[in-house]
Design a protein around this motif. Sequence first.
Motif, PDB file in Angstrom:
ATOM      1  N   VAL A 149      13.100  55.150 115.034  1.00  0.00           N
ATOM      2  CA  VAL A 149      12.978  56.545 115.461  1.00  0.00           C
ATOM      3  C   VAL A 149      12.602  56.590 116.940  1.00  0.00           C
ATOM      4  CG1 VAL A 149      12.294  57.384 113.183  1.00  0.00           C
ATOM      5  CG2 VAL A 149      10.533  56.674 114.818  1.00  0.00           C
ATOM      6  N   THR A 150      12.699  57.780 117.490  1.00  0.00           N
ATOM      7  CA  THR A 150      12.231  58.034 118.853  1.00  0.00           C
ATOM      8  C   THR A 150      11.157  59.116 118.791  1.00  0.00           C
ATOM      9  OG1 THR A 150      14.352  57.451 119.834  1.00  0.00           O
ATOM     10  CG2 THR A 150      12.871  58.782 121.169  1.00  0.00           C
ATOM     11  N   LEU A 151       9.984  58.816 119.348  1.00  0.00           N
ATOM     12  CA  LEU A 151       8.898  59.776 119.421  1.00  0.00           C
ATOM     13  C   LEU A 151       8.842  60.346 120.835  1.00  0.00           C
ATOM     14  CD1 LEU A 151       6.125  57.753 117.520  1.00  0.00           C
ATOM     15  CD2 LEU A 151       7.857  59.280 116.567  1.00  0.00           C
ATOM     16  N   LYS A 152       8.559  61.618 120.940  1.00  0.00           N
ATOM     17  CA  LYS A 152       8.531  62.261 122.253  1.00  0.00           C
ATOM     18  C   LYS A 152       7.335  63.188 122.354  1.00  0.00           C
ATOM     19  CE  LYS A 152      11.361  65.045 125.414  1.00  0.00           C
ATOM     20  NZ  LYS A 152      12.649  65.751 125.588  1.00  0.00           N
ATOM     21  N   SER A 153       6.676  63.149 123.510  1.00  0.00           N
ATOM     22  CA  SER A 153       5.578  64.060 123.804  1.00  0.00           C
ATOM     23  C   SER A 153       5.643  64.411 125.282  1.00  0.00           C
ATOM     24  CB  SER A 153       4.228  63.406 123.479  1.00  0.00           C
ATOM     25  OG  SER A 153       3.158  64.222 123.914  1.00  0.00           O
ATOM     26  N   GLN A 154       5.927  65.668 125.562  1.00  0.00           N
ATOM     27  CA  GLN A 154       6.101  66.124 126.942  1.00  0.00           C
ATOM     28  C   GLN A 154       7.134  65.248 127.652  1.00  0.00           C
ATOM     29  OE1 GLN A 154       2.109  66.224 128.567  1.00  0.00           O
ATOM     30  NE2 GLN A 154       1.511  67.953 127.287  1.00  0.00           N
ATOM     31  N   LYS A 212       9.063  57.205 123.215  1.00  0.00           N
ATOM     32  CA  LYS A 212       8.762  55.862 122.717  1.00  0.00           C
ATOM     33  C   LYS A 212       9.641  55.558 121.503  1.00  0.00           C
ATOM     34  CE  LYS A 212       6.338  52.051 122.135  1.00  0.00           C
ATOM     35  NZ  LYS A 212       6.315  50.950 123.133  1.00  0.00           N
ATOM     36  N   PRO A 213      10.602  54.615 121.639  1.00  0.00           N
ATOM     37  CA  PRO A 213      11.345  54.149 120.458  1.00  0.00           C
ATOM     38  C   PRO A 213      10.444  53.225 119.655  1.00  0.00           C
ATOM     39  CG  PRO A 213      12.490  53.620 122.532  1.00  0.00           C
ATOM     40  CD  PRO A 213      11.086  54.000 122.875  1.00  0.00           C
ATOM     41  N   THR A 214      10.432  53.363 118.370  1.00  0.00           N
ATOM     42  CA  THR A 214       9.596  52.513 117.533  1.00  0.00           C
ATOM     43  C   THR A 214      10.146  52.504 116.114  1.00  0.00           C
ATOM     44  OG1 THR A 214       7.310  52.063 116.862  1.00  0.00           O
ATOM     45  CG2 THR A 214       7.996  54.372 116.886  1.00  0.00           C
ATOM     46  N   LEU A 215       9.452  51.818 115.227  1.00  0.00           N
ATOM     47  CA  LEU A 215       9.869  51.746 113.832  1.00  0.00           C
ATOM     48  C   LEU A 215       8.929  52.596 112.998  1.00  0.00           C
ATOM     49  CD1 LEU A 215      12.027  50.185 112.126  1.00  0.00           C
ATOM     50  CD2 LEU A 215      10.200  48.589 111.534  1.00  0.00           C
ATOM     51  N   LEU A 216       9.470  53.579 112.330  1.00  0.00           N
ATOM     52  CA  LEU A 216       8.690  54.457 111.453  1.00  0.00           C
ATOM     53  C   LEU A 216       8.667  53.862 110.051  1.00  0.00           C
ATOM     54  CD1 LEU A 216       7.295  57.277 110.939  1.00  0.00           C
ATOM     55  CD2 LEU A 216       9.566  58.060 110.232  1.00  0.00           C
ATOM     56  N   ILE A 221       3.798  65.726 118.284  1.00  0.00           N
ATOM     57  CA  ILE A 221       4.885  64.950 118.868  1.00  0.00           C
ATOM     58  C   ILE A 221       6.199  65.343 118.213  1.00  0.00           C
ATOM     59  CG2 ILE A 221       3.441  62.957 119.452  1.00  0.00           C
ATOM     60  CD1 ILE A 221       4.603  61.571 116.953  1.00  0.00           C
ATOM     61  N   GLU A 222       7.306  65.041 118.898  1.00  0.00           N
ATOM     62  CA  GLU A 222       8.636  65.291 118.346  1.00  0.00           C
ATOM     63  C   GLU A 222       9.208  63.973 117.840  1.00  0.00           C
ATOM     64  OE1 GLU A 222      11.807  67.851 120.408  1.00  0.00           O
ATOM     65  OE2 GLU A 222      12.572  65.799 120.649  1.00  0.00           O
ATOM     66  N   ILE A 223       9.826  63.994 116.665  1.00  0.00           N
ATOM     67  CA  ILE A 223      10.387  62.786 116.068  1.00  0.00           C
ATOM     68  C   ILE A 223      11.858  63.003 115.762  1.00  0.00           C
ATOM     69  CG2 ILE A 223       9.629  63.497 113.755  1.00  0.00           C
ATOM     70  CD1 ILE A 223       9.329  60.518 113.067  1.00  0.00           C
ATOM     71  N   THR A 244      12.069  67.099 114.712  1.00  0.00           N
ATOM     72  CA  THR A 244      10.947  67.764 114.060  1.00  0.00           C
ATOM     73  C   THR A 244       9.667  67.528 114.848  1.00  0.00           C
ATOM     74  OG1 THR A 244      11.994  67.363 111.918  1.00  0.00           O
ATOM     75  CG2 THR A 244       9.659  67.967 111.904  1.00  0.00           C
ATOM     76  N   VAL A 245       8.885  68.588 114.990  1.00  0.00           N
ATOM     77  CA  VAL A 245       7.573  68.484 115.626  1.00  0.00           C
ATOM     78  C   VAL A 245       6.530  68.366 114.522  1.00  0.00           C
ATOM     79  CG1 VAL A 245       5.866  69.613 117.091  1.00  0.00           C
ATOM     80  CG2 VAL A 245       8.298  69.779 117.645  1.00  0.00           C
ATOM     81  N   LEU A 246       5.681  67.344 114.606  1.00  0.00           N
ATOM     82  CA  LEU A 246       4.647  67.167 113.585  1.00  0.00           C
ATOM     83  C   LEU A 246       3.347  66.723 114.244  1.00  0.00           C
ATOM     84  CD1 LEU A 246       5.281  63.857 111.626  1.00  0.00           C
ATOM     85  CD2 LEU A 246       6.746  64.568 113.479  1.00  0.00           C
ATOM     86  N   PRO A 247       2.220  67.029 113.602  1.00  0.00           N
ATOM     87  CA  PRO A 247       0.914  66.707 114.202  1.00  0.00           C
ATOM     88  C   PRO A 247       0.543  65.232 114.053  1.00  0.00           C
ATOM     89  CG  PRO A 247       0.609  67.746 112.072  1.00  0.00           C
ATOM     90  CD  PRO A 247       2.093  67.777 112.335  1.00  0.00           C
ATOM     91  N   VAL A 248      -0.246  64.735 114.996  1.00  0.00           N
ATOM     92  CA  VAL A 248      -0.808  63.391 114.908  1.00  0.00           C
ATOM     93  C   VAL A 248      -2.094  63.500 114.094  1.00  0.00           C
ATOM     94  CG1 VAL A 248      -1.765  61.441 116.192  1.00  0.00           C
ATOM     95  CG2 VAL A 248       0.169  62.737 117.136  1.00  0.00           C
ATOM     96  N   SER A 249      -2.075  62.984 112.885  1.00  0.00           N
ATOM     97  CA  SER A 249      -3.246  63.125 112.009  1.00  0.00           C
ATOM     98  C   SER A 249      -4.334  62.117 112.348  1.00  0.00           C
ATOM     99  CB  SER A 249      -2.831  62.983 110.543  1.00  0.00           C
ATOM    100  OG  SER A 249      -2.337  61.685 110.301  1.00  0.00           O
TER     101      SER A 249
END
Length: 781
Positions: free
Chosen positions: A500-505, A509-513, A558-560, A570-575
């Motif tokens: 996946v790709t995570l985005k904030s502003q 960051k590409p990473t493995l979900l 963050i956006e995923i 999708t925008v979801l909260p960092v828990s």
Amino acid sequence: MKYFAKNLFRSAKRNLGTYIGAALIMALGVFIFVSMNDTFINLKGQVYSYYKENNMADIFANVISMPKESLKEFEDYPGIKRASGILSADLRIAGEGIGDIANLHVLSYDEEAYLNRPLLKPDSPPNSEQIFIGSKMMKARKLKKGDTISLIHNGESYDFIIAGIASAPNYIYAIPPSGAVISDGRDYDIAIVNSDKLEKILGRENIVNEISFELESGYSYEEVRYSLREHLSEYGLQGFSNKEKQSSYNMVDSEITELTGTGTILPVVFMSMSVFMLYTVLKKMIDNDRSLIGTMKAMGLRNSELLGAYLVQAIMISFMGAFIGCILARPFGMYMFNQYAEFFSLPSPSYIDPLSTKLKGFLIAATSSIAAVILGVGGITKIQAAEAMRAAASSVGNNFSPSIIRHFNVMHKMGIRSILRSPFRTFFIAFAIAFPFALSCALLASENAVNKMFVGYFEDIAKYDVKITTENYASFNRMFNSLDGIEGVGEREIICEIPVTLKSQNHTKPTLLTGIGRGSKLYRISDVDDVFYEPPREGIILNSRIAKDLNVKKGDSIEISTGYAPRQKTVLPVSKVIFEAFGSGCYVDIQNINKYLSLQSFSNTLLFNTQRGMEDNIKKKLTENSAEITSFSSKRDTLRIYQDRMKSSKFMLRMFIYLALFSGVVLIYNISLISIRERKKEFATMKIMGVLDKELKQMIFMEQLVYLICGLILSIPLLKLFKWLLESLLVSESFTLKLNIGMSMYISSLIFCILMIYISGMAILKTIDKINPNDSLKERG
């Protein structure tokens, strides 16, 4: 001047053991400096030369599918000089000698792909029937040129003849699908095949999925990444990073950084010890030669001439120490380089013996000696000839309060008073105890932390026996039921691993979900302090390294997105943000995968336990009956690989522990001998007065006990310093090392320190036994 120099060398001859001790400690510092830096120079030089010669790219991207002709579009972008692309896939292999599940990351060989040029041995492009395989798998599987293997895709088998060994600059270290940071290449490596052949096998003519970019001079990654990402997202972007964050490059760079830090800090520690010891020796010599120095000054000798005589001695000690250190450094440097060369699959590694590090070693040793001379004998300039004709007045310490020592016998009281009478000597011996105690504690904790990081991961977090990954994503039920009817399969669970790709502003960051079910028993989320977490009902748990890259904290959003559903963002909260000891991931509840990424019942990984002795049979059945399985990761085999790899690391850590303890023995022994020589008259007088050897032993025992207690107190700040240094040095994008010093480590280090005190105490008593009261009471000039 000539006679004064002769007297100094006579004195040095009488104290030869002390000078040899100083030279040996200096040799330890030079040994570590030269061996570490030789390894660093060889590793960095050959790795970066390989990058340059084979056109390592500046930016890397992975997409699901892109037409090859679309590459030309990117070269019109401002800042992009070249764009190259190849087709790749992880494919199962079969053949004689394979026998179980193994995979190759197969890359297409394209003459037009300028960037990340593969290196083939022999240097001949593969035809449609040839395959070149990475050196790790060739060695681990005992494959050789001319052997036949098969690649399996969608149940079909395609035969190839091994033509030689392959390597690529962006795959110096290939991380397997299991995510194992350490691999012996037995189950995963790279391979190179003919481009047209791979396209036909995969059914993807004129398609590329690994894209590389070279930047124009003057442009940076930050200036082009947004436009590139936007364009690449049309093709199902799965990964995007600059060279520094690319997994193989980052792995090598982290090791080089650790080498640099270790090769700087540890030599400084040991060289400081040599300055410390040489300073003590020289200062005591000044005290003993005070009258002689006064006489020489009265006869017209200048301060510079007196200092020069001591300086010659110090330079000779530094030369001897540097020479020994350089001689010992070469075999150890070669050993470390060969370990790294094998670990990173360096093509054609060759060890050079750079002269520059030896010259620097001699220079550092000489500088340390000069510093010791300036500190130790600088007091010569303050000695006045008239005052120096008589011995310096002895310092008298404060008396003890009777309430403190009333329970001690006479000899114990004398031992304590002797310590207080020479606080300078007491501090030095205490420091000589504190240094090896603190350093050995920190190094033992490092060894335990590294072991816990890898072994503990499978004991506390990944509690499954086997992890299998399929070639294509499947529904939850299909994955879960795929092992029905296979004898020996125990408890099982499904998880999902999606790029996946995570985005904030402005940060991405590409990473493995990883999607995990709540209440999972076979895979758990844990931080470095062994606190466990459930996947959140809403939101995502981030690794601290990812959170830092995205500049987010708990409560932020963050956006995923993923290349498998590029339009779903999708925008979801960092828990939570957690500090993981090992790995760098992010976690959600597997039931929310569809909601976040529009992927219905999306799973590709199955975890399960096996009945005792049944794992090999299960692996055999899966190999024969399921062509869709691309990865079979056994906890037993992975642990074996980790433990084999960690043998060399443990060897180095234990070597440093032994060196620290050896330096402590040398320091304590030599400083104690200096003390005994100063106190010869004291011991001789006590013997004449009828003090028995047994009573002298009680006095020495009390002195050594107080030294030990003072050393342990002094070790507290030193231990914090060494702990901070090691946690700062042993850092990587892949792990966080936290040193927890357990009681067993304190006890082990304490036993070593007691042993050092015992050795020095025995040497002191042996020296006292040799004292002849009549000779020792004679006045010496």
